[in-house]
Motif scaffolding. Structure first.
Motif, PDB file in Angstrom:
ATOM      1  N   TYR A 458       2.929  19.902  17.441  1.00  0.00           N
ATOM      2  CA  TYR A 458       1.971  18.936  16.897  1.00  0.00           C
ATOM      3  C   TYR A 458       2.623  18.281  15.675  1.00  0.00           C
ATOM      4  N   PRO A 459       2.492  16.939  15.538  1.00  0.00           N
ATOM      5  CA  PRO A 459       3.241  16.271  14.456  1.00  0.00           C
ATOM      6  C   PRO A 459       2.702  16.581  13.060  1.00  0.00           C
ATOM      7  N   ARG A 460       3.583  16.475  12.101  1.00  0.00           N
ATOM      8  CA  ARG A 460       3.136  16.428  10.704  1.00  0.00           C
ATOM      9  C   ARG A 460       2.547  15.041  10.484  1.00  0.00           C
ATOM     10  N   PRO A 461       1.670  14.870   9.462  1.00  0.00           N
ATOM     11  CA  PRO A 461       1.048  13.558   9.233  1.00  0.00           C
ATOM     12  C   PRO A 461       2.096  12.446   9.130  1.00  0.00           C
ATOM     13  N   ILE A 462       1.861  11.333   9.835  1.00  0.00           N
ATOM     14  CA  ILE A 462       2.863  10.255   9.805  1.00  0.00           C
ATOM     15  C   ILE A 462       2.797   9.471   8.499  1.00  0.00           C
ATOM     16  N   VAL A 463       1.662   9.568   7.791  1.00  0.00           N
ATOM     17  CA  VAL A 463       1.587   8.988   6.434  1.00  0.00           C
ATOM     18  C   VAL A 463       0.841   9.973   5.550  1.00  0.00           C
ATOM     19  N   ASP A 464       1.130   9.916   4.268  1.00  0.00           N
ATOM     20  CA  ASP A 464       0.430  10.778   3.315  1.00  0.00           C
ATOM     21  C   ASP A 464      -0.887  10.078   2.921  1.00  0.00           C
ATOM     22  N   HIS A 465      -1.988  10.810   2.997  1.00  0.00           N
ATOM     23  CA  HIS A 465      -3.288  10.177   2.775  1.00  0.00           C
ATOM     24  C   HIS A 465      -3.362   9.483   1.410  1.00  0.00           C
ATOM     25  N   ALA A 466      -3.004  10.203   0.344  1.00  0.00           N
ATOM     26  CA  ALA A 466      -3.179   9.638  -1.001  1.00  0.00           C
ATOM     27  C   ALA A 466      -2.305   8.389  -1.184  1.00  0.00           C
ATOM     28  N   LYS A 467      -1.067   8.467  -0.696  1.00  0.00           N
ATOM     29  CA  LYS A 467      -0.164   7.314  -0.860  1.00  0.00           C
ATOM     30  C   LYS A 467      -0.649   6.130  -0.029  1.00  0.00           C
ATOM     31  N   ALA A 468      -1.101   6.430   1.200  1.00  0.00           N
ATOM     32  CA  ALA A 468      -1.562   5.349   2.089  1.00  0.00           C
ATOM     33  C   ALA A 468      -2.792   4.676   1.490  1.00  0.00           C
ATOM     34  N   ARG A 469      -3.654   5.480   0.915  1.00  0.00           N
ATOM     35  CA  ARG A 469      -4.879   4.949   0.311  1.00  0.00           C
ATOM     36  C   ARG A 469      -4.522   4.000  -0.850  1.00  0.00           C
ATOM     37  N   ALA A 470      -3.600   4.464  -1.693  1.00  0.00           N
ATOM     38  CA  ALA A 470      -3.211   3.640  -2.840  1.00  0.00           C
ATOM     39  C   ALA A 470      -2.561   2.342  -2.366  1.00  0.00           C
ATOM     40  N   ALA A 471      -1.720   2.434  -1.335  1.00  0.00           N
ATOM     41  CA  ALA A 471      -1.035   1.227  -0.835  1.00  0.00           C
ATOM     42  C   ALA A 471      -2.056   0.262  -0.238  1.00  0.00           C
ATOM     43  N   ALA A 472      -3.080   0.789   0.436  1.00  0.00           N
ATOM     44  CA  ALA A 472      -4.101  -0.073   1.048  1.00  0.00           C
ATOM     45  C   ALA A 472      -4.882  -0.803  -0.042  1.00  0.00           C
ATOM     46  N   LEU A 473      -5.238  -0.067  -1.085  1.00  0.00           N
ATOM     47  CA  LEU A 473      -6.011  -0.696  -2.166  1.00  0.00           C
ATOM     48  C   LEU A 473      -5.169  -1.766  -2.866  1.00  0.00           C
ATOM     49  N   ASP A 474      -3.889  -1.485  -2.999  1.00  0.00           N
ATOM     50  CA  ASP A 474      -2.999  -2.445  -3.636  1.00  0.00           C
ATOM     51  C   ASP A 474      -2.885  -3.717  -2.775  1.00  0.00           C
ATOM     52  N   ALA A 475      -2.754  -3.518  -1.466  1.00  0.00           N
ATOM     53  CA  ALA A 475      -2.651  -4.676  -0.559  1.00  0.00           C
ATOM     54  C   ALA A 475      -3.931  -5.506  -0.634  1.00  0.00           C
ATOM     55  N   PHE A 476      -5.046  -4.810  -0.732  1.00  0.00           N
ATOM     56  CA  PHE A 476      -6.337  -5.501  -0.809  1.00  0.00           C
ATOM     57  C   PHE A 476      -6.402  -6.351  -2.084  1.00  0.00           C
ATOM     58  N   ARG A 477      -5.946  -5.772  -3.179  1.00  0.00           N
ATOM     59  CA  ARG A 477      -5.951  -6.507  -4.452  1.00  0.00           C
ATOM     60  C   ARG A 477      -5.038  -7.741  -4.362  1.00  0.00           C
ATOM     61  N   ARG A 478      -3.878  -7.539  -3.711  1.00  0.00           N
ATOM     62  CA  ARG A 478      -2.939  -8.672  -3.594  1.00  0.00           C
ATOM     63  C   ARG A 478      -3.568  -9.793  -2.764  1.00  0.00           C
ATOM     64  N   MET A 479      -4.237  -9.393  -1.666  1.00  0.00           N
ATOM     65  CA  MET A 479      -4.866 -10.410  -0.822  1.00  0.00           C
ATOM     66  C   MET A 479      -5.904 -11.194  -1.624  1.00  0.00           C
ATOM     67  N   LYS A 480      -6.685 -10.431  -2.422  1.00  0.00           N
ATOM     68  CA  LYS A 480      -7.733 -11.105  -3.190  1.00  0.00           C
ATOM     69  C   LYS A 480      -7.128 -12.075  -4.188  1.00  0.00           C
ATOM     70  N   SER A 481      -5.990 -11.654  -4.789  1.00  0.00           N
ATOM     71  CA  SER A 481      -5.440 -12.522  -5.819  1.00  0.00           C
ATOM     72  C   SER A 481      -4.845 -13.795  -5.219  1.00  0.00           C
ATOM     73  N   PHE A 482      -4.264 -13.727  -3.998  1.00  0.00           N
ATOM     74  CA  PHE A 482      -3.720 -15.003  -3.505  1.00  0.00           C
ATOM     75  C   PHE A 482      -4.664 -15.774  -2.596  1.00  0.00           C
ATOM     76  N   SER A 483      -5.788 -15.152  -2.213  1.00  0.00           N
ATOM     77  CA  SER A 483      -6.692 -15.932  -1.353  1.00  0.00           C
ATOM     78  C   SER A 483      -8.026 -16.215  -2.016  1.00  0.00           C
ATOM     79  N   GLY A 484      -8.305 -15.514  -3.117  1.00  0.00           N
ATOM     80  CA  GLY A 484      -9.598 -15.708  -3.759  1.00  0.00           C
ATOM     81  C   GLY A 484     -10.739 -15.122  -2.957  1.00  0.00           C
ATOM     82  N   ALA A 485     -10.453 -14.196  -1.998  1.00  0.00           N
ATOM     83  CA  ALA A 485     -11.509 -13.636  -1.128  1.00  0.00           C
ATOM     84  C   ALA A 485     -12.456 -12.745  -1.901  1.00  0.00           C
TER      85      ALA A 485
END
Ligand code: FAD
Length: 485
Positions: A458-485
Motif C-alpha cells: 500500500y503506498p505512502r501518502p503521495i502528498v503531505d497533508h499539511a504542505k498540500a493544504r498550505a500550497a492550496a491556500l497560497d494558490a488560492f490567494r495568488r488567484m485572488k490577487s491576479f483575478s480579483g475573485a
C-alpha cells in the motif's frame, strides 16, 4: 388515427411517463423508439459505465413493452434523420418525448421540433425528469437562483404533480413494426469485460428501481439524516442511476416519500424524509443551474477561477494515482476503488475525493469530472457539474475554497469503525482501528503483524497533508490577487 412515435431517451420507464401517456391518449397505434446518437450529446457522449447501464435498461424496457403487446424499436444515427425516416416508414403523425436539459440535447431537440413541425408532424415535449421546470422557478428579480436554500424554499411553496398513471392494458401496436436493431449491435457493453463488478452491484430497469425506492422509503429513510453520512452503511437510497436514466421519476420519489410518511404531506426539515427530499432538491437545483448556465460543465460559474494556478503533473502521475485509488490516504483510495468496482461512490466520499484532487493535488476539477463521467453509472451532466464546481469552490453556493477536507479527519469522523476502508482497501483490513485512516503512523512491528508493507502493498501518502493544504491556500490567494475573485 395516425401512429405516434414515443422517442425514449432518459425516461426509460412506462409508469409516470407523460410522453408515453400522451401518445397512448391520442388513441392511435404507438411506436416506442430509442435512437443511439452519441454525437447528439456534444462534448459529453455517454461514458463507459453508463453505456453498460443503458444496455441493460433497454433490454428491460423492451421486455416491459412486450408484456403489453408492444416493443422497443432500436435505431442508430443522427436523431433527426432517424426520426424523419421512422415517421415516413410508420406514417406517424406525432412524435412525443420528455424534455432533456443538457445544452446539446436542448439544441438538438429544438432542431427536431422545428423540422418535424415544418413537415406537418405534431411534436410534444413533456416534463418527466424534474419536479419543477427550470424556467418556472425564478427569484424575486425574475432571474435564476444561485443559492440552494432560497431555491428550495421557493420550490416547496409550489405544488408537486402526482405521477402520471398508465393503465394496465395493452399498448396499441402498429399494423407493421418498423425494422429494429438488436440492442447488442449498439456495442454498449465493453469489449474487454471489466463490468463484472457493475453486474454484481446493480439491476438496471424500472422494476428494480421501484423495488429499491420502496425498500428505502420503508426501511432506511427514517434514519437517513444520520445514516447518509456513513459510507460504511447502507444509509442512502442508491437510486441515482435509476433517476438519471429515468427508470424512476422524481414525482414517483415524492409520492413514495409521502406514502411512507402516511400521506401527511409534512416533511419536517432535519428529519429523514425532509432531508432526503432536500437531496432531491439538490438534483432540481443542479438542473436549474445547468439550464440557466449552460457553459458550466466546462467553465467555472465564478469567473475568477478560470485562472486558478493548477499544479503541474508530469506524466499525470498524481492523476493516475487518484484514479487508481493509490494516493496513500485510505478513505480517498476506498472511494476511488468503490467507484471503479461498482460504478458508484457514496456522496460523502465523492466530496472527499473531489476535494483531494482539486486541493491536495491541485489538479483541475475538469479532470475529476471527466473521470467520474466515464466511471459512474449515475453520471449526470447537471449533478456532476454541480458536485465538482461545489467541491472546487468555483460553483453556485459552493464550499469555500479555503475549506479543505482533511482526509484523515474525514475518515475518522464518517467511517468511525473503518468498515468502509476495510471493505474497499483490503490490504489494510487487518490494521487496528487506531491506524486504519493513517497507516503511516503505525509502528513497523504493527504493520508487519497486519501484513502491510508500506510502499509495497500500500503506498505512502503521495502528498503531505499539511504542505498540500498550505500550497492550496497560497494558490488560492495568488488567484485572488491576479483575478480579483
Ligand atoms: P441519496 O442521498 O439517497 O439522494 C437521493 C437522490 O438525490 C440521489 O439519487 C440524487 O439524484 C439526488 N442527490 C443527492 N445528493 C445530491 C447532490 N449533492 N447533488 C445533486 N443531486 C443529489 N449525482 C449524480 O446523480 N450524478 C453524478 O454524476 C454526480 N456527480 C457528483 C460529483 C461530485 C464531485 C459530488 C460531490 C457529487 C456528485 N453527485 C452526483 C451527487 C451525489 O453524490 C449523488 O447523487 C449521490 O451520492 C447518489 O447516491 P444516492 O442515490 O444514494 O443519494
Amino acid at each position: 388515427m395516425t401512429p405516434a412515435i414515443v422517442w425514449f431517451r432518459q425516461d426509460l420507464r412506462l409508469q409516470d411517463n407523460p410522453a408515453l401517456a400522451g401518445a397512448v391518449k391520442r388513441g392511435g397505434p404507438v411506436v416506442p423508439a430509442f435512437i443511439w446518437d452519441p454525437a447528439g450529446d456534444g462534448d459529453w457522449p455517454m461514458g463507459a459505465a453508463s453505456r453498460w447501464w443503458l444496455h441493460h435498461s433497454l433490454v428491460s424496457l423492451d421486455e416491459s413493452l412486450r408484456a403489453r403487446g408492444s416493443r422497443l424499436t432500436i435505431l442508430q444515427g443522427d436523431s433527426l434523420k432517424v426520426l424523419r425516416g421512422l415517421a415516413k416508414e410508420t406514417g406517424a403523425g406525432a412524435v412525443h418525448w420528455n424534455t432533456r436539459y443538457e445544452p446539446s440535447a436542448r439544441a438538438r431537440d429544438a432542431r427536431v421540433r422545428a423540422v418535424l413541425s415544418g413537415e406537418g408532424i405534431e411534436t410534444a415535449d413533456h416534463n418527466s425528469a424534474l419536479l419543477f421546470e427550470p424556467d418556472s422557478v425564478r427569484n424575486k428579480q425574475g432571474g435564476p437562483y444561485q443559492v440552494f436554500t432560497p431555491f428550495w424554499r421557493h420550490c416547496l411553496s409550489l405544488s408537486v404533480e402526482a405521477p402520471v398513471r398508465l393503465g394496465s392494458g395493452a399498448i396499441k401496436a402498429p399494423l407493421k413494426w418498423p425494422p429494429s436493431k438488436g440492442v447488442g449491435t449498439l456495442r454498449l457493453l465493453p469489449k474487454v469485460r471489466w463490468d463484472g463488478g457493475l453486474a454484481r452491484s446493480w439491476t438496471p430497469g424500472e422494476k428494480a428501481g421501484a423495488l429499491r425506492l420502496r425498500r428505502f422509503a420503508a426501511q432506511a429513510m427514517e434514519h437517513y439524516a444520520a445514516g447518509r453520512d456513513r459510507p460504511g452503511q447502507d444509509g442512502t437510497s442508491m437510486i441515482s442511476p435509476w433517476l438519471h436514466f429515468g427508470e424512476i421519476g422524481p414525482r414517483q420519489v415524492w409520492a413514495a416519500v409521502e406514502s411512507a410518511s402516511k400521506g401527511s404531506g409534512i416533511f419536517p426539515p432535519g428529519k429523514g424524509a425532509g432531508v432526503f427530499l432536500s437531496e432531491i432538491g439538490w438534483r432540481e437545483f443542479a438542473h436549474h443551474l445547468l439550464f440557466h448556465f449552460p457553459a458550466t460543465p466546462k467553465v467555472p460559474l465564478r469567473a475568477g477561477f478560470g485562472r486558478f494556478p493548477w499544479a503541474p503533473d508530469p506524466g499525470r502521475r498524481h492523476l493516475r494515482a487518484w484514479q487508481k485509488g493509490l494516493t496513500g490516504y485510505p478513505v480517498v483510495d476506498a472511494g476511488m476503488r468503490q467507484l471503479w468496482e461498482t460504478g458508484w461512490m457514496h456522496n460523502r466520499v465523492r466530496m472527499v475525493v473531489a476535494s483531494f484532487l482539486v486541493k491536495h493535488l491541485r489538479l483541475d476539477w475538469k479532470n475529476g469530472a471527466e473521470w467520474f463521467w466515464n466511471t459512474l453509472v449515475d453520471a449526470d451532466l447537471a449533478n456532476n457539474t454541480l458536485g465538482w464546481q461545489w467541491s472546487a469552490g468555483c460553483g453556485a453556493d459552493a464550499a469555500p475554497y479555503f475549506r479543505i477536507f482533511a482526509p484523515v479527519r474525514q475518515g475518522e469522523r464518517f467511517d468511525p469503525q473503518g468498515a468502509y476502508v476495510r471493505r474497499w482497501v483490503p490490504e489494510l483490513a487487518k490494521l487496528p482501528l487506531e491506524f486504519i485512516h493513517h497507516p503511516w503512523d503505525a509502528s513497523e512491528e504493527l504493520l508487519k503483524s497486519a501484513g502491510v508493507r508500506l510502499g509495497t502493498d500500500y503506498p505512502r501518502p503521495i502528498v503531505d497533508h499539511a504542505k498540500a493544504r498550505a500550497a492550496a491556500l497560497d494558490a488560492f490567494r495568488r488567484m485572488k490577487s491576479f483575478s480579483g475573485a
